[in-house]
Design a protein around this motif. Structure first.
Motif, PDB file in Angstrom:
ATOM      1  N   SER A  89       0.734  -1.275   0.028  1.00  9.88           N
ATOM      2  CA  SER A  89       0.151   0.016  -0.016  1.00  9.88           C
ATOM      3  C   SER A  89       0.732   1.240  -0.141  1.00  9.88           C
ATOM      4  O   SER A  89       0.494   2.404  -0.641  1.00  9.88           O
ATOM      5  CB  SER A  89      -1.171   0.036   1.183  1.00  9.88           C
ATOM      6  OG  SER A  89      -0.452   0.023   2.378  1.00  9.88           O
ATOM      7  N   LEU A  90       1.955   1.194   0.667  1.00  8.22           N
ATOM      8  CA  LEU A  90       2.900   2.302   0.686  1.00  8.22           C
ATOM      9  C   LEU A  90       3.364   2.654  -0.680  1.00  8.22           C
ATOM     10  O   LEU A  90       3.824   3.666  -1.050  1.00  8.22           O
ATOM     11  CB  LEU A  90       4.106   2.398   1.907  1.00  8.22           C
ATOM     12  CG  LEU A  90       3.545   2.418   3.282  1.00  8.22           C
ATOM     13  CD1 LEU A  90       4.547   2.123   4.223  1.00  8.22           C
ATOM     14  CD2 LEU A  90       3.267   3.902   3.248  1.00  8.22           C
ATOM     15  N   PHE A  91       3.856   1.405  -1.363  1.00  3.88           N
ATOM     16  CA  PHE A  91       4.530   1.559  -2.725  1.00  3.88           C
ATOM     17  C   PHE A  91       3.344   2.292  -3.658  1.00  3.88           C
ATOM     18  O   PHE A  91       3.671   3.029  -4.271  1.00  3.88           O
ATOM     19  CB  PHE A  91       4.895   0.095  -3.235  1.00  3.88           C
ATOM     20  CG  PHE A  91       6.224  -0.118  -2.946  1.00  3.88           C
ATOM     21  CD1 PHE A  91       7.253   0.335  -3.452  1.00  3.88           C
ATOM     22  CD2 PHE A  91       6.483  -1.165  -1.941  1.00  3.88           C
ATOM     23  CE1 PHE A  91       8.705   0.141  -3.189  1.00  3.88           C
ATOM     24  CE2 PHE A  91       7.797  -1.472  -1.753  1.00  3.88           C
ATOM     25  CZ  PHE A  91       8.753  -1.123  -2.220  1.00  3.88           C
ATOM     26  N   ILE A  92       2.072   1.883  -3.524  1.00  4.21           N
ATOM     27  CA  ILE A  92       0.972   2.200  -4.478  1.00  4.21           C
ATOM     28  C   ILE A  92       0.832   3.831  -4.144  1.00  4.21           C
ATOM     29  O   ILE A  92       0.735   4.489  -5.245  1.00  4.21           O
ATOM     30  CB  ILE A  92      -0.128   1.604  -4.140  1.00  4.21           C
ATOM     31  CG1 ILE A  92      -0.115   0.049  -4.819  1.00  4.21           C
ATOM     32  CG2 ILE A  92      -1.293   2.232  -4.840  1.00  4.21           C
ATOM     33  CD1 ILE A  92      -1.228  -0.959  -4.168  1.00  4.21           C
ATOM     34  N   ARG A  93       0.879   4.200  -2.991  1.00  2.00           N
ATOM     35  CA  ARG A  93       0.769   5.716  -2.528  1.00  2.00           C
ATOM     36  C   ARG A  93       1.975   6.393  -2.983  1.00  2.00           C
ATOM     37  O   ARG A  93       1.769   7.688  -3.361  1.00  2.00           O
ATOM     38  CB  ARG A  93       0.511   5.629  -1.102  1.00  2.00           C
ATOM     39  CG  ARG A  93      -0.887   5.176  -0.801  1.00  2.00           C
ATOM     40  CD  ARG A  93      -0.803   5.368   0.973  1.00  2.00           C
ATOM     41  NE  ARG A  93      -0.663   6.362   1.364  1.00  2.00           N
ATOM     42  CZ  ARG A  93      -0.256   6.471   2.765  1.00  2.00           C
ATOM     43  NH1 ARG A  93       0.040   5.343   3.473  1.00  2.00           N
ATOM     44  NH2 ARG A  93       0.241   7.755   3.285  1.00  2.00           N
ATOM     45  N   LEU A  94       3.220   5.978  -2.818  1.00  3.30           N
ATOM     46  CA  LEU A  94       4.283   6.800  -3.545  1.00  3.30           C
ATOM     47  C   LEU A  94       4.016   6.687  -5.016  1.00  3.30           C
ATOM     48  O   LEU A  94       4.471   8.070  -5.608  1.00  3.30           O
ATOM     49  CB  LEU A  94       5.579   5.979  -3.012  1.00  3.30           C
ATOM     50  CG  LEU A  94       6.902   6.731  -3.265  1.00  3.30           C
ATOM     51  CD1 LEU A  94       6.778   7.829  -2.299  1.00  3.30           C
ATOM     52  CD2 LEU A  94       7.790   5.633  -2.891  1.00  3.30           C
ATOM     53  N   GLU A  95       3.676   5.714  -5.614  1.00  2.60           N
ATOM     54  CA  GLU A  95       3.658   5.797  -7.106  1.00  2.60           C
ATOM     55  C   GLU A  95       2.455   6.653  -7.485  1.00  2.60           C
ATOM     56  O   GLU A  95       2.497   7.674  -8.419  1.00  2.60           O
ATOM     57  CB  GLU A  95       3.446   4.382  -7.839  1.00  2.60           C
ATOM     58  CG  GLU A  95       4.539   3.502  -7.629  1.00  2.60           C
ATOM     59  CD  GLU A  95       4.249   2.074  -8.254  1.00  2.60           C
ATOM     60  OE1 GLU A  95       2.680   1.784  -8.369  1.00  2.60           O
ATOM     61  OE2 GLU A  95       4.856   1.247  -8.192  1.00  2.60           O
ATOM     62  N   GLU A  96       1.453   6.879  -6.801  1.00  2.00           N
ATOM     63  CA  GLU A  96       0.332   7.707  -7.041  1.00  2.00           C
ATOM     64  C   GLU A  96       0.999   9.217  -6.852  1.00  2.00           C
ATOM     65  O   GLU A  96       0.315  10.144  -7.624  1.00  2.00           O
ATOM     66  CB  GLU A  96      -0.710   7.610  -5.807  1.00  2.00           C
ATOM     67  CG  GLU A  96      -1.937   8.627  -6.089  1.00  2.00           C
ATOM     68  CD  GLU A  96      -2.958   8.264  -5.100  1.00  2.00           C
ATOM     69  OE1 GLU A  96      -2.820   8.955  -3.929  1.00  2.00           O
ATOM     70  OE2 GLU A  96      -3.935   7.593  -5.409  1.00  2.00           O
ATOM     71  N   ALA A  97       1.853   9.483  -6.137  1.00  2.23           N
ATOM     72  CA  ALA A  97       2.311  10.992  -5.950  1.00  2.23           C
ATOM     73  C   ALA A  97       2.793  11.493  -7.105  1.00  2.23           C
ATOM     74  O   ALA A  97       2.833  12.563  -7.654  1.00  2.23           O
ATOM     75  CB  ALA A  97       3.420  10.985  -4.799  1.00  2.23           C
ATOM     76  N   TYR A  98       3.437  10.426  -8.140  1.00  2.00           N
ATOM     77  CA  TYR A  98       4.023  10.676  -9.257  1.00  2.00           C
ATOM     78  C   TYR A  98       2.894  11.243 -10.412  1.00  2.00           C
ATOM     79  O   TYR A  98       3.001  12.239 -10.811  1.00  2.00           O
ATOM     80  CB  TYR A  98       4.884   9.577  -9.813  1.00  2.00           C
ATOM     81  CG  TYR A  98       5.316   9.632 -11.340  1.00  2.00           C
ATOM     82  CD1 TYR A  98       6.456  10.312 -11.436  1.00  2.00           C
ATOM     83  CD2 TYR A  98       4.607   9.345 -12.285  1.00  2.00           C
ATOM     84  CE1 TYR A  98       7.373  10.404 -12.784  1.00  2.00           C
ATOM     85  CE2 TYR A  98       4.913   9.360 -13.723  1.00  2.00           C
ATOM     86  CZ  TYR A  98       6.448   9.983 -13.762  1.00  2.00           C
ATOM     87  OH  TYR A  98       6.928  10.129 -15.100  1.00  2.00           O
ATOM     88  N   ILE A  99       1.914  10.258 -10.210  1.00  2.46           N
ATOM     89  CA  ILE A  99       0.753  10.565 -11.104  1.00  2.46           C
ATOM     90  C   ILE A  99      -0.094  11.826 -10.737  1.00  2.46           C
ATOM     91  O   ILE A  99      -0.333  12.645 -11.451  1.00  2.46           O
ATOM     92  CB  ILE A  99      -0.179   9.343 -11.197  1.00  2.46           C
ATOM     93  CG1 ILE A  99       0.749   8.097 -11.740  1.00  2.46           C
ATOM     94  CG2 ILE A  99      -1.466   9.635 -11.937  1.00  2.46           C
ATOM     95  CD1 ILE A  99       0.011   6.733 -11.464  1.00  2.46           C
ATOM     96  N   ALA A 100      -0.327  11.905  -9.332  1.00  2.00           N
ATOM     97  CA  ALA A 100      -1.094  12.955  -8.818  1.00  2.00           C
ATOM     98  C   ALA A 100      -0.448  14.232  -9.165  1.00  2.00           C
ATOM     99  O   ALA A 100      -1.086  15.253  -9.273  1.00  2.00           O
ATOM    100  CB  ALA A 100      -1.235  12.746  -7.332  1.00  2.00           C
TER     101      ALA A 100
END
Length: 132
Positions: A89-100
């Motif tokens: 879940s932390l990896f997903i949230r970190l990747e989301e920061a790139y997209i967001a």
């Protein structure tokens, strides 16, 4: 094949991005801090792959980069599998920061950003200790 100086340049950039994330956190630029935390992990993981293979991967997805690392470590792949599964879940949230940062109308808050930066530090430590 990459030169040692080039490999060290990528490592240095990654660590500077982590420092930039901390700088922006202090300045309350949470969106930018979250983005820089993701960039630090992405580039540090690319550094490790470059160090091991002499080639720079052309993807930006952290979990995909970890898949490349997994292939490189062979019999030690389960260590990477376990880490990614545990921290999914932390990896997903970190990747989301790139997209967001580019495409979403999303704002980051202080505690969430702090957590992502701390996780980035943890991932960089984990990646730096990967041996083939």
């Amino acid at each position: 094949m990459a030169r040692k100086e080039d490999i060290e340049l990528i490592k240095s950039r990654a660590l500077h991005m982590l420092e930039a994330a901390k700088f922006h956190l202090k300045r309350r630029h949470y969106d930018l801090a979250a983005f820089m935390a993701e960039q630090a992990v992405q580039l540090f993981t690319k550094y490790k792959i470059l160090e091991l293979t002499g080639e720079m991967p052309r993807t930006h997805t952290i979990r995909h980069l970890f898949g490349i690392l997994r292939e490189l470590v062979g019999s030690k792949a389960s260590i990477i599998d376990d880490y990614v599964e545990k921290k999914r879940s932390l990896f997903i949230r970190l990747e989301e920061a790139y997209i967001a940062s580019r495409y979403l109308f999303r704002r980051y808050e202080k505690e969430e950003t702090r957590e992502l930066i701390e996780f980035s530090e943890e991932v960089i430590h984990f990646v730096s200790n990967i041996q083939v």
